[in-house]
Design an enzyme around this catalytic site. Structure first.
Site, PDB file in Angstrom:
ATOM      1  N   GLU A   1      -5.014  -5.319  -6.681  1.00  0.00           N
ATOM      2  CA  GLU A   1      -5.902  -6.080  -5.799  1.00  0.00           C
ATOM      3  C   GLU A   1      -7.276  -5.458  -5.863  1.00  0.00           C
ATOM      4  O   GLU A   1      -7.494  -4.361  -5.375  1.00  0.00           O
ATOM      5  CB  GLU A   1      -5.372  -6.120  -4.358  1.00  0.00           C
ATOM      6  CG  GLU A   1      -4.964  -4.778  -3.772  1.00  0.00           C
ATOM      7  CD  GLU A   1      -4.468  -4.896  -2.341  1.00  0.00           C
ATOM      8  OE1 GLU A   1      -3.392  -5.484  -2.175  1.00  0.00           O
ATOM      9  OE2 GLU A   1      -5.161  -4.401  -1.428  1.00  0.00           O
TER      10      GLU A   1
ATOM     11  N   ASP B   1       0.819  -1.212   0.000  1.00  0.00           N
ATOM     12  CA  ASP B   1       0.000   0.000   0.000  1.00  0.00           C
ATOM     13  C   ASP B   1       0.854   1.264   0.000  1.00  0.00           C
ATOM     14  O   ASP B   1       0.446   2.299  -0.525  1.00  0.00           O
ATOM     15  CB  ASP B   1      -0.921   0.013   1.217  1.00  0.00           C
ATOM     16  CG  ASP B   1      -1.935  -1.119   1.192  1.00  0.00           C
ATOM     17  OD1 ASP B   1      -1.650  -2.146   0.550  1.00  0.00           O
ATOM     18  OD2 ASP B   1      -3.004  -0.995   1.819  1.00  0.00           O
TER      19      ASP B   1
END
Length: 892
Positions: free
Chosen positions: A539, A464
């Site tokens: 994702e 992230d």
């Protein structure tokens, strides 16, 4: 830190497992043996004299015994029979485990024999302890928790001076805190394991060598494109270290074997000063190499490199590794999207995000089944976010041709940067000097383990968030020193990037919860369209993956089952963590209730859920496939997630018990190598071709019928397919816009000989779900107006006959028991969403199982042949049910 720790992990091959004290654990120089099993106990229940406990002869009869070489504390206790995972998984039983017992260190212990002698050296190698430990050997401490820190920080310890005929190793493992330790966390994927994954989750090995030891073998392959027409320059490398206090001369030899290799040894003579390390390398040109390809594009030939160090004519150390000849590159295009290339061809990443077992238990056979499932779904890549598992994973992927996308995980210590404002604590516990060292050795270890494997596509040093400048230098240097040759990506999102690596080129904008099928095709304006089918989605998905009833009954009690359809907004234990945005099925259920109608029973709910799941995954993969060669290409898609760490109600393409359901077959249809798809957004027909060389004339047959079986439209169009592309074939909006209710759209793609390449049925209306993009969150985009599929609940009953016969053993239908199943709709109305389940004589699901297709819809009077493969030979009957057919069972 302890001086007797050797900085680099010695990786190699030929690892053996030995048990008992009678025979020595290692038998010769170059031999590596795994510590085969463990006695363990809580530190609160043993002597505080760990040095004394690490001496041979201690009575451990009252300790737990785990008959496995690698296990977290919970994994060990399950192995020892203290817990049973079927019971742990059931309802909310996991919540009732005594978590307090894991708030103190636990002690692992094993006794073994060695045969020390002059000239012999013994090295103890850790490969993964979560997340920190003290090590004691034969009464002496050889490492403390500051040094043996980090789940991936493999270390090597020279235990030669302590080795005896009888030996004891003791490892004190400390409790893991995901926010402060370098571990393997699950973020919001599922509830945390009771022990937070603490323990010896990877093998500890003992290696015997002579005077010169060998580090990991790496293989660098340099080849120009086109790879089919060029030689390959292969460099085999390994670090040599003199373990003696005097200079040593040794002979190094390497043999590369495989197609077009002579098998002759490449030799060198080298002299090392006391304690000196030196990189030894050999280079050979393979004039006509056999090329390793991803499965969908070709074969997976492997070569072997074997390296041997000898002193005075005797082997001192030896190792071998397999490798493949292939070339992987990437670039960031004009839209700031990453695009990969394999062997000179643009490579669209099509895959799913892997979930390791909750207790980090590894099962090679199970993972092989997962790989075969992925290939059956026409996936080409598996993403490992912080779950790099074991060398066996990469060996299996090498053999099968599945690309691997490993990298560090998000949301915990691995991303504790000053600029990360999304951790569960603030300010973040930023890294100190010891943390940087732990991260460095973690990268050194993992790079060495993965480097030779042709299946490794890339490495993501961030998920992230991107690593800070100090960390990225450590990571990049470790990868470079390991001989890394595939792209290094800064992170799986576009939040930022380090100057050293540049933009990561991957988006992480969701969705993670339910969105309708047209979401993926709604790509303009792209700056507002988040996860739609453009760029590289690292994702994303509609969050689906509802298990069927047979699986649900294994982990839900009756009250839990009732909640699924009677309490659609209730928080559910078998979803995510209780602090996450995914602790219930509220968003999903709103779509189901609005689109398909309120369920009248659990069976009705589950059938509607499978229809939701099927259309969700199919549309996602079709959208990315169709727009692969669009003006802004859809360069990659990783479905979130492939599988679960435990029995879960969402985020999977097959359930924990390896039963494939709606999300699986939606994926399989949507990802077919050659396929024809419906663009919900524009009401168009698109042709998708994931192959490299399949081209030529194709016929597309389009048929539209109403719920009574009456034909509304029929078209036949001929196109020329283009390899590795997606393109629009025709517009059918004029036909769709005339619909007054739900209709069925059948698309059939055939080649010039009339062979069917893809058959695909949709239920459609003239309207689509209206997305409220302005109200999007990081995990979904709300729907302001839903399509109405409730007329499907009034379908007339169709009569379908089912017969079975000997199987055709079609490619992609593995199993010891293969059968042909023929479905025939004997009615004038369509038979909608027919599900078939292979069961044994007791009515239990046969898992794993292979179906050529499933959850199919038949036209009036249509006959369709399917192939089924029962993997273990226990298949006895097939259960058949569907939207508008009577449930029945037929003998296999």
């Amino acid at each position: 830190m302890l001086a007797n720790a050797i900085a680099a992990l010695l990786l190699g091959s030929g690892i053996a497992s030995a048990a008992g004290h009678g025979s020595p654990l290692t038998s010769k120089a170059g031999h590596r043996a795994v510590i085969p099993d463990w006695d363990l106990k809580s530190s609160s229940d043993v002597s505080k004299d760990l040095g004394g406990l690490s001496k041979p002869g201690v009575d451990t009869s009252s300790w737990y015994h785990a008959g496995t070489s690698r296990c977290t504390i919970m994994g060990c206790l399950i192995n020892a029979g203290v817990y049973n995972d079927e019971e742990l998984w059931y309802s909310d039983n996991l919540n009732h485990v005594n978590w307090g017992q894991f708030s103190v260190p636990w002690v692992y212990r094993h006794e073994f024999a060695l045969s020390p002698a002059k000239g012999k050296h013994f090295l103890l190698q850790t490969n993964g302890i979560t997340s920190k430990a003290d090590l004691f050997f034969n009464g002496k401490q050889i490492a403390d928790k500051e040094y043996q820190s980090g789940a991936y920080a493999g270390r090597t310890y020279d235990i030669t001076n302590l080795a005896a005929k009888k030996n004891a190793l003791l490892v004190q493992v400390y409790p893991t805190d995901y926010l402060y330790d370098f571990a393997l966390g699950y973020v919001d994927w599922n509830p945390y394991p009771s022990d937070n994954g603490s323990g010896i989750w990877r093998d500890i090995t003992i290696k015997e060598t002579g005077s010169v030891s060998m580090g990991p073998v790496s293989v660098l392959v340099d080849i120009d494109v086109p790879v089919e027409k060029n030689p390959a320059r292969v460099t085999v490398r390994a670090e040599a270290q003199n373990l003696e206090s005097h200079a040593v001369e040794f002979n190094a030899a390497a043999v590369i074997s495989g197609n077009s290799c002579s098998g002759e040894a490449l030799k060198q003579t080298i002299k090392l000063a006391p304690g000196e390390k030196k990189l030894v390398q050999f280079t050979q040109t393979i004039k006509t190499p056999s090329i390793w390809w991803p499965k969908q594009w070709g074969d997976q030939p492997l070569y072997t490199a074997e390296v041997t160090f000898s002193v005075k004519g005797a082997v001192s150390d030896t190792a071998q590794t397999k490798f493949g000849v292939r070339k992987v590159t990437s670039f960031v295009n004009q839209f700031n999207d990453t695009q990969y290339s394999v062997n000179g061809h643009p490579f669209q990443v099509i895959g799913g995000g892997y979930g390791a077992d909750m207790f980090l238990r590894w099962d090679s056979e199970r993972f092989t089944r997962i790989v075969e499932y992925m290939l059956d779904m026409h996936q080409n890549t598996i993403r490992l976010e912080g779950k790099m598992e074991h060398p066996e994973l990469y060996e299996i992927c090498d053999e099968y041709g599945l690309m691997v996308m490993p990298g560090w995980e998000c949301c915990d210590k691995w991303e504790a940067w000053a600029y990360n404002d999304e951790l569960a604590i603030f300010p973040p516990p930023v890294w100190d000097a010891n943390d940087y060292e732990t991260a460095n050795y973690s990268m050194i270890h993992e790079a060495a383990m993965m480097q030779p494997h042709p299946s490794v596509l890339t490495f993501l040093v961030g998920s992230d968030f991107w690593p800070n400048d100090e960390a990225v230098v450590l990571y990049a240097n470790a990868l470079k020193n390991a001989g890394w040759q595939t792209p290094i990506i800064a992170s799986a999102s576009k939040r930022g990037f380090p100057a050293l690596l540049g933009p990561g080129g991957m988006k992480m904008d969701g969705p993670y919860d339910w969105v309708p099928p047209n979401y993926w095709y709604d790509v303009e304006p792209s700056e507002d369209r988040l996860g739609a089918a453009f760029g590289f989605g690292s994702e994303l998905g509609a969050g689906v993956g509802t298990p069927e009833l047979s699986s649900l009954r294994r982990f839900l009690n009756q009250s839990d089952l009732d909640d699924l359809w009677k309490n659609p907004n209730k928080n559910l234990f078998h979803m995510s963590t209780n602090a996450s945005s995914f602790y219930n099925r509220k968003i999903y259920n709103q779509g189901l209730w609005k689109r398909y109608g309120a369920p009248t029973s659990l069976d009705d709910y589950l059938l509607k859920a499978q229809m939701m799941d099927y259309e969700a995954t199919r549309a996602q993969y079709e959208g990315f496939g169709a727009l692969w060669t669009a003006s802004r290409p859809a360069t990659g898609v990783i479905y979130w997630m492939l599988n679960n760490a435990w029995p879960s109600l969402h985020w999977n393409q097959f359930d924990y018990y390896l039963h494939p359901a709606g999300s699986y077959f939606g994926t399989k249809v949507g990802s077919r190598i050659e396929h024809v798809a419906y663009n919900y957004q524009k009401k168009e027909i698109w042709v998708i071709n994931h192959s490299l060389y399949q081209t030529g004339s194709r016929n597309i047959k389009v048929e539209l019928i109403d719920m009574n079986g009456k034909q509304i439209a029929k078209k036949l169009v001929q196109v020329r397919t283009k390899a590795n592309s997606g393109f629009k074939a025709m517009d059918i909006s004029s036909d769709i816009n005339k619909l007054s209710s739900v209709a069925f759209l059948r698309l059939v793609l055939s080649d010039e000989k009339g062979s069917v390449l893809s058959r695909n049925v949709y239920w459609v209306t003239k309207t689509i779900d209206e997305l409220n993009w302005d109200e999007s969150t990081w995990y979904y985009t709300p729907v302001s107006k839903f399509v109405d599929y409730t007329p499907l609940n009034t379908l007339a009953t169709a009569q379908v006959s089912v017969t079975t016969s000997g199987g055709k053993h079609l490619p992609g239908i593995p199993g010891s028991q293969t059968r042909t199943v023929t479905l025939e709709n004997k009615s004038s109305v369509p038979a909608v969403f027919i599900r078939l389940t292979l069961v044994d004589s007791k009515g239990n699901d046969v898992n794993p199982v292979s179906w050529s297709d499933n959850y199919v819809t038949l036209w009036p009077h249509e006959k369709l042949q399917l192939e089924v493969g029962g993997w273990d030979g226990s298949g006895d009957k097939i259960q058949i049910s569907g939207k508008n057919i009577k449930a029945t069972t037929v003998k296999l």
